[in-house]
Motif scaffolding. Sequence first.
Motif, PDB file in Angstrom:
ATOM      1  N   ILE A 181     -10.304  52.101 -51.215  1.00 30.54           N
ATOM      2  CA  ILE A 181      -9.767  52.514 -52.512  1.00 30.54           C
ATOM      3  C   ILE A 181     -10.879  52.711 -53.542  1.00 30.54           C
ATOM      4  O   ILE A 181     -10.709  53.434 -54.528  1.00 30.54           O
ATOM      5  N   SER A 182     -12.036  52.080 -53.309  1.00 31.28           N
ATOM      6  CA  SER A 182     -13.154  52.200 -54.259  1.00 31.28           C
ATOM      7  C   SER A 182     -14.179  53.238 -53.826  1.00 31.28           C
ATOM      8  O   SER A 182     -15.244  53.349 -54.434  1.00 31.28           O
ATOM      9  N   SER A 183     -13.853  54.008 -52.773  1.00 36.33           N
ATOM     10  CA  SER A 183     -14.757  55.075 -52.359  1.00 36.33           C
ATOM     11  C   SER A 183     -14.813  56.160 -53.420  1.00 36.33           C
ATOM     12  O   SER A 183     -13.842  56.397 -54.143  1.00 36.33           O
ATOM     13  N   ASP A 184     -15.949  56.823 -53.489  1.00 33.47           N
ATOM     14  CA  ASP A 184     -16.181  57.810 -54.549  1.00 33.47           C
ATOM     15  C   ASP A 184     -15.143  58.927 -54.546  1.00 33.47           C
ATOM     16  O   ASP A 184     -14.806  59.482 -53.507  1.00 33.47           O
ATOM     17  N   ASN A 185     -14.641  59.238 -55.735  1.00 29.55           N
ATOM     18  CA  ASN A 185     -13.736  60.374 -55.898  1.00 29.55           C
ATOM     19  C   ASN A 185     -14.176  61.269 -57.049  1.00 29.55           C
ATOM     20  O   ASN A 185     -13.582  62.317 -57.280  1.00 29.55           O
ATOM     21  N   LEU A 186     -15.204  60.851 -57.782  1.00 26.16           N
ATOM     22  CA  LEU A 186     -15.649  61.619 -58.950  1.00 26.16           C
ATOM     23  C   LEU A 186     -16.482  62.829 -58.534  1.00 26.16           C
ATOM     24  O   LEU A 186     -16.392  63.886 -59.159  1.00 26.16           O
ATOM     25  N   ASN A 187     -17.282  62.663 -57.500  1.00 27.31           N
ATOM     26  CA  ASN A 187     -18.182  63.745 -57.100  1.00 27.31           C
ATOM     27  C   ASN A 187     -17.407  65.026 -56.786  1.00 27.31           C
ATOM     28  O   ASN A 187     -17.749  66.111 -57.251  1.00 27.31           O
ATOM     29  N   THR A 188     -16.338  64.887 -56.013  1.00 28.08           N
ATOM     30  CA  THR A 188     -15.570  66.072 -55.640  1.00 28.08           C
ATOM     31  C   THR A 188     -14.838  66.672 -56.832  1.00 28.08           C
ATOM     32  O   THR A 188     -14.665  67.887 -56.919  1.00 28.08           O
ATOM     33  N   ILE A 189     -14.402  65.822 -57.785  1.00 30.88           N
ATOM     34  CA  ILE A 189     -13.718  66.332 -58.977  1.00 30.88           C
ATOM     35  C   ILE A 189     -14.671  67.163 -59.813  1.00 30.88           C
ATOM     36  O   ILE A 189     -14.363  68.300 -60.210  1.00 30.88           O
ATOM     37  N   ILE A 190     -15.850  66.603 -60.106  1.00 37.67           N
ATOM     38  CA  ILE A 190     -16.819  67.310 -60.948  1.00 37.67           C
ATOM     39  C   ILE A 190     -17.330  68.559 -60.248  1.00 37.67           C
ATOM     40  O   ILE A 190     -17.497  69.618 -60.874  1.00 37.67           O
ATOM     41  N   PHE A 191     -17.567  68.465 -58.942  1.00 41.38           N
ATOM     42  CA  PHE A 191     -18.027  69.638 -58.188  1.00 41.38           C
ATOM     43  C   PHE A 191     -17.022  70.769 -58.297  1.00 41.38           C
ATOM     44  O   PHE A 191     -17.371  71.926 -58.570  1.00 41.38           O
ATOM     45  N   ASN A 192     -15.742  70.459 -58.091  1.00 41.57           N
ATOM     46  CA  ASN A 192     -14.717  71.495 -58.164  1.00 41.57           C
ATOM     47  C   ASN A 192     -14.474  71.971 -59.586  1.00 41.57           C
ATOM     48  O   ASN A 192     -14.097  73.133 -59.798  1.00 41.57           O
ATOM     49  N   LEU A 193     -14.689  71.101 -60.557  1.00 42.11           N
ATOM     50  CA  LEU A 193     -14.578  71.528 -61.954  1.00 42.11           C
ATOM     51  C   LEU A 193     -15.658  72.548 -62.289  1.00 42.11           C
ATOM     52  O   LEU A 193     -15.372  73.601 -62.876  1.00 42.11           O
ATOM     53  N   LEU A 194     -16.892  72.260 -61.903  1.00 45.09           N
ATOM     54  CA  LEU A 194     -18.014  73.114 -62.266  1.00 45.09           C
ATOM     55  C   LEU A 194     -18.086  74.381 -61.429  1.00 45.09           C
ATOM     56  O   LEU A 194     -18.452  75.450 -61.925  1.00 45.09           O
ATOM     57  N   ILE A 195     -17.755  74.268 -60.144  1.00 47.14           N
ATOM     58  CA  ILE A 195     -17.899  75.410 -59.248  1.00 47.14           C
ATOM     59  C   ILE A 195     -16.574  76.159 -59.083  1.00 47.14           C
ATOM     60  O   ILE A 195     -16.505  77.375 -59.255  1.00 47.14           O
ATOM     61  N   GLY A 196     -15.513  75.425 -58.770  1.00 45.91           N
ATOM     62  CA  GLY A 196     -14.246  76.075 -58.478  1.00 45.91           C
ATOM     63  C   GLY A 196     -13.482  76.529 -59.697  1.00 45.91           C
ATOM     64  O   GLY A 196     -13.167  77.713 -59.841  1.00 45.91           O
ATOM     65  N   ASP A 197     -13.174  75.614 -60.599  1.00 42.80           N
ATOM     66  CA  ASP A 197     -12.302  75.948 -61.727  1.00 42.80           C
ATOM     67  C   ASP A 197     -12.945  76.939 -62.686  1.00 42.80           C
ATOM     68  O   ASP A 197     -12.258  77.675 -63.386  1.00 42.80           O
ATOM     69  N   ILE A 198     -14.266  76.953 -62.765  1.00 46.71           N
ATOM     70  CA  ILE A 198     -14.939  77.859 -63.700  1.00 46.71           C
ATOM     71  C   ILE A 198     -15.231  79.213 -63.057  1.00 46.71           C
ATOM     72  O   ILE A 198     -15.006  80.268 -63.665  1.00 46.71           O
ATOM     73  N   PHE A 199     -15.701  79.226 -61.801  1.00 46.41           N
ATOM     74  CA  PHE A 199     -16.157  80.471 -61.188  1.00 46.41           C
ATOM     75  C   PHE A 199     -15.209  80.991 -60.106  1.00 46.41           C
ATOM     76  O   PHE A 199     -14.812  82.145 -60.131  1.00 46.41           O
TER      77      PHE A 199
END
Length: 762
Positions: free
Chosen positions: A444-462
């Motif tokens: 439950i404490s495994s990283d989940n922020l990296n994929t969110i920020i990656f998709n925010l910067l790469i996917g949602d914007i471009f």
Amino acid sequence: MWQKLLYSFPIQLVINHLKKNQVLLAVWLLLFAIVSGQFGKTLGIPYLFLDPEYLNEVGFLSFFLIGLTLGGFIMAFHISSYILDGHRFAFLGTVTRPFLRFAFNNSIIPLSFLLYYLYAVIEFQLENEFITTGLLIYKLAGLIIGCTLVIISVFLYFRFTNKDIFKILASNVEKRIKKVKITRANVLKRFEIAKSNNFRIDYYFDFKFRLRKAQVRSGSFYKEAILKVFDQNHLNSVIIELFIFVILLLLGIFRDSPYFQIPAAASGILLLTIFVMFTGAVSFWFRGWAMTVVIVVLLFVNFIVKYELIDQKYYAFGLNYTVPPAEYSSQRLHELVRPEHYKADMENTLHILENWKAKFADRKDKPKMVLICTSGGGQRAALWTLNALQKADSASQGALMKHAMLISGASGGLVGAAYFRELYYRQKLGEISSLYDPRYLAKISSDNLNTIIFNLLIGDIFIRFQEFEYNGHRYLEDRGHAFENQLNKNTDYVMDRMLYEYREPERKSVIPMLLLSPTSINDGRKLYISPHNVTYLCTQNPFQRNFPNHKLKGIDFGRFMAKQGGDSLSFLTALRMSATFPFITPNAELPSNPPLQMMDAGLADNFGITDAIRFLYVFKDWISINTSGVILVSIRDSDKNRPVERQISQSLAQKIFNPIRTLSSNWDEVQDSNNDTFVEFAKGWFKGDIERIDLEYNTSSIFVNQPEIIEGENVESLEKKATERASLSWRLTTKEKQTIIQSIYLESNQRNIRKLQSLLAE
């Protein structure tokens, strides 16, 4: 010597940036602020740079990718600076490899940042990740090698293109530039500035760090050299910028592959690289019109988003967006809470209560009913809630979950509680042996922020045109999907269910009811998401004397989205809607007219107390007759009675923004006061005992409960330790995980667990 230093090329370049390139400097300041923890620490953004993750590991490769992008950013800074200001330093037109010499002397700021970044990584890794010196050197080697590799590659590219490709292309580029009057005039204007020699340069450093005398030549050769240098290096910068854009495009298209999901910090640096080069290009081509052009571009983007020329909707997966949307109006909401609906929902829940009671048929006395309330707080709350439930249920030998009737809360806390409930259900089905296994805490404490920020910067914007299928419907991939997908992977897909799949287990009281209540942005009402209809939580009892002009408290999701497939809503989507933090996880938009946008449940009540008390009020008669009392178990990721902050002198900026900051930071305090009032009132109208058990992730205990150590350490240091809470993020450091897990052993928490054991044993 001082005069030589002052009028040396590196110092004059820094002065030039301070005078003319404030935007470029602002980007560097942003990076400094992030790495130093002055920006985004609460959200865990610095950890993306100090502890980057790639393929679920933090190691040589993840730092190597950061190094590659950082090297690209440094070179973008040099290229933009050269295009903008190279003409101001006339001696460059007469030296060999002018760009390389410019970049070499322009390295004070990049080198300062790189050294500070290395220092920050070393400090962070040693203090928070507890790694060995050898492993630390291995990670740093990845960062340095990656950065150096890009810088050398770009330098070599410029060296060889200026020598070989220049002869083939420069004359053609010059001819094309001559055809564009504005461009040619821009170049000649810079030539005139160059001749006036705005900046006095006496010396520059060569590649062997030796001081060289700067000499300026004149004549037609000099003019042609300036123009050709501009032509070739502008072409190079365009090629590099296109190359970076292609990289972003490929990352976006193949983002579902874990190999293309580079560290979030790396994708952030790539975006900053494009921003720096775009800023340089706009400033060069439009000069005094640059700000106007930027404003026009922003207005254009705002226009296409406003009129939905591009799809910026964030979906609730499982719902049907192709059928006519549900009407969202005052009249429709009142239709959803008609008396017959209220009565039917009451009878259904009373049936669940009877099944809960049947679990204690072998007891002679009446059982206690447990209502579990969890607080929001991102991943720290998820970990803390799971940890607290594991320890409390284990200490009570399983009595806690057996007595639990309802789970309510917000955000990360409800994610942790939902995961524990699912493990409890799986244990009941015989699929797992122990729900107290520590490995579940790691999951439950495994990283989940990296994929969110990656998709925010790469996917949602471009790149936001890729789709996926769920329950026969197609949706655009976005960072909401990325969040759910990563949470699913982290927890071994055990919560990959639709909402209706929990109906029977809850009806039979195999597992407690779990109530999600995200907040509507439209009007602030709660959206009650449950496998069962819960009209009784949305309005007053129509069969009792009520108040006129009564405002509905919430919306029953099941009835509201009945024609849009509400039963098929992904349970992970429901959790995400309840944990929607601004700019991190997107606001899901329901298929209604007007569209209903959802926000974090913590906006209305971050602790879940009001929903639990409301449930108790509705069924107070049955509960008072059939139980020996109620235990309100509040699992919160903050200490309730925090020490009062010391008043310190404030700057003008702090005085201006302090009211806003105070309102935000004290929102939990306001909710605590209101919740305490509700509990106090409940003790007046409920004919039975109400006990409250608080389990707190308490970071101020070292300061409050151990005053004797103040003599050995100054007060400021202690207060800093007292407020060093885990970040409000979906990423935790090793140190943060340890402090969260160890907090259950604080004396106050152990005392409350013993009290809970005693109450459940009665």
